[in-house]
Design a protein around this motif. Structure first.
Motif, short mmCIF file in Angstrom:
data_model
loop_
_atom_site.label_atom_id
_atom_site.label_comp_id
_atom_site.label_asym_id
_atom_site.label_seq_id
_atom_site.Cartn_x
_atom_site.Cartn_y
_atom_site.Cartn_z
N ASN B 55 0.84 -1.21 0.00
CA ASN B 55 0.00 0.00 0.00
C ASN B 55 0.87 1.25 0.00
OD1 ASN B 55 0.20 1.21 2.86
ND2 ASN B 55 -0.12 -0.96 3.25
N ARG B 56 0.25 2.39 -0.34
CA ARG B 56 1.04 3.62 -0.54
C ARG B 56 1.57 4.22 0.76
NH1 ARG B 56 -4.11 7.56 -1.74
NH2 ARG B 56 -5.59 6.17 -0.74
N PHE B 57 1.13 3.73 1.90
CA PHE B 57 1.58 4.33 3.16
C PHE B 57 2.80 3.62 3.75
CE2 PHE B 57 -3.14 4.67 3.02
CZ PHE B 57 -3.19 6.01 2.64
N GLY B 58 2.80 2.30 3.64
CA GLY B 58 3.94 1.50 4.10
C GLY B 58 4.32 1.77 5.54
N ILE B 59 5.61 1.88 5.77
CA ILE B 59 6.13 2.03 7.13
C ILE B 59 5.78 3.38 7.75
CG2 ILE B 59 8.36 2.92 6.39
CD1 ILE B 59 9.63 1.39 8.62
N SER B 60 5.43 4.35 6.91
CA SER B 60 5.12 5.68 7.45
C SER B 60 3.85 5.66 8.30
CB SER B 60 4.99 6.71 6.33
OG SER B 60 4.08 6.24 5.39
N LEU B 61 3.08 4.59 8.20
CA LEU B 61 1.85 4.50 8.98
C LEU B 61 1.96 3.33 9.96
CD1 LEU B 61 -0.54 6.37 8.81
CD2 LEU B 61 -1.73 4.69 7.44
N ASP B 62 3.10 3.27 10.62
CA ASP B 62 3.31 2.24 11.63
C ASP B 62 3.85 2.92 12.89
OD1 ASP B 62 3.40 -0.24 12.80
OD2 ASP B 62 4.79 -1.12 11.36
N PHE B 63 3.86 2.19 13.99
CA PHE B 63 4.39 2.77 15.22
C PHE B 63 5.88 3.11 15.05
CE2 PHE B 63 0.98 0.03 17.18
CZ PHE B 63 0.18 1.10 17.54
N PHE B 64 6.33 4.05 15.82
CA PHE B 64 7.74 4.49 15.86
C PHE B 64 8.21 5.09 14.54
CE2 PHE B 64 8.06 0.62 18.85
CZ PHE B 64 7.43 1.33 19.85
N SER B 65 7.26 5.64 13.78
CA SER B 65 7.64 6.37 12.56
C SER B 65 7.14 7.80 12.72
CB SER B 65 6.95 5.77 11.33
OG SER B 65 7.44 4.49 11.08
N TYR B 66 8.02 8.75 12.44
CA TYR B 66 7.60 10.16 12.39
C TYR B 66 7.45 10.50 10.93
CZ TYR B 66 7.19 15.05 13.62
OH TYR B 66 6.71 16.33 13.79
N SER B 67 6.22 10.84 10.52
CA SER B 67 5.96 10.97 9.08
C SER B 67 5.27 12.28 8.76
CB SER B 67 5.03 9.83 8.63
OG SER B 67 5.48 8.60 9.10
N SER B 68 5.33 12.64 7.48
CA SER B 68 4.53 13.79 7.04
C SER B 68 3.30 13.26 6.32
CB SER B 68 5.36 14.73 6.17
OG SER B 68 5.96 14.01 5.15
N PHE B 69 2.21 13.94 6.53
CA PHE B 69 0.92 13.47 6.01
C PHE B 69 0.29 14.52 5.11
CE2 PHE B 69 1.23 11.73 10.42
CZ PHE B 69 1.45 10.41 10.06
N PHE B 70 -0.46 14.05 4.12
CA PHE B 70 -1.25 14.92 3.26
C PHE B 70 -2.68 14.43 3.42
CE2 PHE B 70 -2.59 16.31 -1.14
CZ PHE B 70 -2.64 17.65 -0.79
N LEU B 71 -3.55 15.31 3.90
CA LEU B 71 -4.91 14.86 4.25
C LEU B 71 -5.98 15.69 3.56
CD1 LEU B 71 -3.21 15.15 7.37
CD2 LEU B 71 -4.79 13.26 7.58
N TYR B 72 -7.15 15.10 3.54
CA TYR B 72 -8.30 15.78 2.94
C TYR B 72 -9.48 15.67 3.89
CZ TYR B 72 -12.39 16.44 -0.06
OH TYR B 72 -13.58 16.87 -0.58
N SER B 73 -10.12 16.80 4.20
CA SER B 73 -11.35 16.69 5.00
C SER B 73 -12.56 16.99 4.15
CB SER B 73 -11.39 17.64 6.18
OG SER B 73 -10.26 18.31 6.39
N GLY B 74 -13.40 16.01 4.04
CA GLY B 74 -14.67 16.20 3.35
C GLY B 74 -15.76 15.95 4.36
N LYS B 75 -16.74 15.17 3.94
CA LYS B 75 -17.78 14.79 4.90
C LYS B 75 -17.24 13.62 5.73
CE LYS B 75 -21.48 14.41 2.15
NZ LYS B 75 -22.83 13.99 1.84
N GLY B 76 -17.58 13.52 6.95
CA GLY B 76 -17.15 12.40 7.79
C GLY B 76 -15.69 12.51 8.18
N LEU B 77 -15.06 11.35 8.32
CA LEU B 77 -13.67 11.35 8.77
C LEU B 77 -12.74 11.92 7.71
CD1 LEU B 77 -13.05 7.83 10.38
CD2 LEU B 77 -13.18 10.01 11.54
N PRO B 78 -11.70 12.68 8.11
CA PRO B 78 -10.71 13.11 7.12
C PRO B 78 -10.04 11.90 6.49
CG PRO B 78 -10.38 14.24 9.22
CD PRO B 78 -11.38 13.16 9.46
N MET B 79 -9.54 12.08 5.29
CA MET B 79 -8.91 10.97 4.58
C MET B 79 -7.41 11.22 4.43
SD MET B 79 -9.86 9.49 0.90
CE MET B 79 -11.60 9.50 1.20
N LEU B 80 -6.65 10.18 4.71
CA LEU B 80 -5.20 10.29 4.53
C LEU B 80 -4.90 9.97 3.07
CD1 LEU B 80 -2.45 10.68 5.91
CD2 LEU B 80 -2.41 8.23 6.33
N ILE B 81 -4.33 10.93 2.39
CA ILE B 81 -4.08 10.74 0.95
C ILE B 81 -2.66 10.22 0.73
CG2 ILE B 81 -3.89 11.96 -1.26
CD1 ILE B 81 -6.15 13.74 -0.20
#
Lengths: 202, 263
Positions: B55-81
């Motif tokens: 998947n496009r997130f890989g290790i950046s979306l695991d514990f002990f990773s400090y990552s930069s995120f690009f997000l989108y808020s629409g209706k409901g929960l924001p989405m991690l792009i």
């Protein structure tokens, strides 16, 4: 509005909304669909639901789903009984079965995770140690998820089993097939390099 | 008529950086993740396809990773792009105690912060804490956890008084200091009886810890095991009283980890 529905319908909606991934709206939709479904089809669904509660249990040896004391994999004498593949969840067995692996399995039913309050006693580890000690096991393959907790659990199992004369291996981590190298992050690349292997061209 | 410029709050897309606090599977291949980011604090977002291999997130979306995120808020929960790794402290898994300490920092932040309370300093301190967990000895890690607790108390606005009596404002000597969680600080010998009497070493250590940055606090102070244990439980109780949530102390957290170390 749900209060004005007849009681059996309210109960069904409430029961369905407890299922994972199903919210109140979806539960309502399924309930309305079931109201309109022929009695025989609903009967089949009810029988199937009853069946899993009455007949499905966990294999006494590996922890996978089974109908009897042993699952189909553990009772299959054609398998390599000297190799055990350790996985986190029963559904991981089905994923590994798609590969050419034809050994036995051991399902942990979770991982060690201090954040979730899950210690070593929460995973089915004693049974694994028992199998390694008692059985004629030559290799234990650790196939936990490549997450931090999955790896920590794998390392813990490896430490626990090192006293036994078995080969302990971990499935390879690194680049997935079909991806582009330029988009791989450094940690994935590092693991891919650490797990590199020699090419045998003969 | 021209469109109004979008302010940071109104912009539907935003960039942020931070750490993962927790996640759970959602639907077939998605995950709902709790992040602690610099700009928006604790947020819950949906990461589409995060359970798929490659998947496009890989290790950046695991514990002990400090990552930069690009997000989108629409209706409901924001989405991690998009998510890209900035720093990884994944090798913490090699030692059960360090792995546990790394998790404990996340546990504290998750427990103490409500959704949408930004605190960039804490996001930074989690990183520093992980670095200390990787590079220093076990006793330094425990001292760091005490300092982290103290900083958490400070950034959440519950800083207690360690010098003057909270009732009569007189300076309190460290050998006859009483403590009141409810009023938030020390009490002198006249105002304090009936409250908890502090061991004489507590106030000097806490006053010193207040002044030191997280990175040097661990090595500057030399604390015995019993002192570390007392201070950890003392600060946990104080924090627990003010946020109204149960917090597991490091000693209890460590008990689970010790089971891994010994076996």
């Amino acid at each position: 509005m749900a209060q004005s529905y007849p009681d059996p319908l309210v109960r069904l909606i409430s029961a369905l909304s407890h299922l994972p991934g199903i919210g109140p709206k979806t539960a309502q939709r399924i309930a309305f669909y079931l109201v309109k479904t022929p009695r025989e089809e609903v009967g089949e669904l009810v029988a199937a639901l009853e069946g899993i509660k009455q007949k499905i249990r966990f294999c006494q040896v590996c922890g996978f789903y089974s109908e009897g004391p042993l699952c189909t994999i553990c009772s299959d004498q054609g398998r390599d009984r000297s190799v055990i593949c350790v996985v986190e969840q029963p559904q991981d067995v089905l994923a590994v079965e798609k590969s050419s692996f034809r050994g036995l399995y051991h399902v942990l039913h979770g991982v060690i995770s201090p954040l979730l309050g899950a210690g070593p006693e929460e995973v089915a580890l004693d049974q694994l140690v028992f199998r390694v000690r008692e059985g004629n096991i030559k290799e234990v393959i650790l196939a936990t998820n490549p997450s931090v907790d999955g790896e920590a659990t794998a390392l813990f199992i490896a430490r626990k089993l090192k006293v036994f004369p078995v080969r302990i291996t971990m499935i390879a981590r690194g680049l997935p097939l079909g991806g582009d190298l330029e988009f791989a992050d450094e940690a994935t690349l590092l693991q891919a390099f650490e797990g590199r292997r020699e090419l045998h061209l003969d | 008529m021209g469109l109004l410029p979008l302010t940071r709050d109104r912009c539907r897309y935003w960039k942020d950086e931070g750490v993962l606090l927790g996640s759970f599977p959602f639907g077939e291949t998605d995950r709902i993740v709790t992040l602690f980011t610099r700009q928006r604090g604790k947020i819950r977002v949906i990461a589409k396809g995060a359970r798929k291999v490659g998947n496009r997130f890989g290790i950046s979306l695991d514990f002990f990773s400090y990552s930069s995120f690009f997000l989108y808020s629409g209706k409901g929960l924001p989405m991690l792009i998009q998510a890209s790794l900035q720093e990884s402290y994944r090798s913490l898994v090699n030692s059960p105690r360090r792995w546990g300490a790394g998790h404990y920092l996340l546990y504290l932040v998750d427990r103490c912060f409500e959704m949408g309370e930004p605190c960039p300093r804490i996001a930074e301190e989690i990183k520093s804490g992980w670095r200390i967990c990787l590079e220093r000895e076990d006793k330094d890690i425990e001292a760091m956890l005490i300092k982290f607790l103290l900083d958490l108390i400070f950034y959440m606005g519950f800083t207690p008084s360690f010098s003057n009596c909270i009732a009569c404002q007189k300076a309190v000597p460290s050998d006859s200091a009483f403590w009141d969680n409810r009023r938030g600080g020390v009490l002198c010998a006249e105002c304090g009886p009936g409250e908890m009497l502090l061991p004489p070493y507590v106030l000097p250590i806490l006053r010193q810890l207040q002044l030191l940055p997280l990175t040097t606090a661990a090595t500057t102070l030399s604390l015995s095991a019993s002192q570390r244990s007392f201070l950890g439980q003392f600060l946990t109780k104080y924090l627990e009283h003010h946020i109204g949530e149960r917090i597991i102390s490091w000693d209890h957290f460590l008990a689970k980890i010790k089971a891994i170390e010994v076996s």
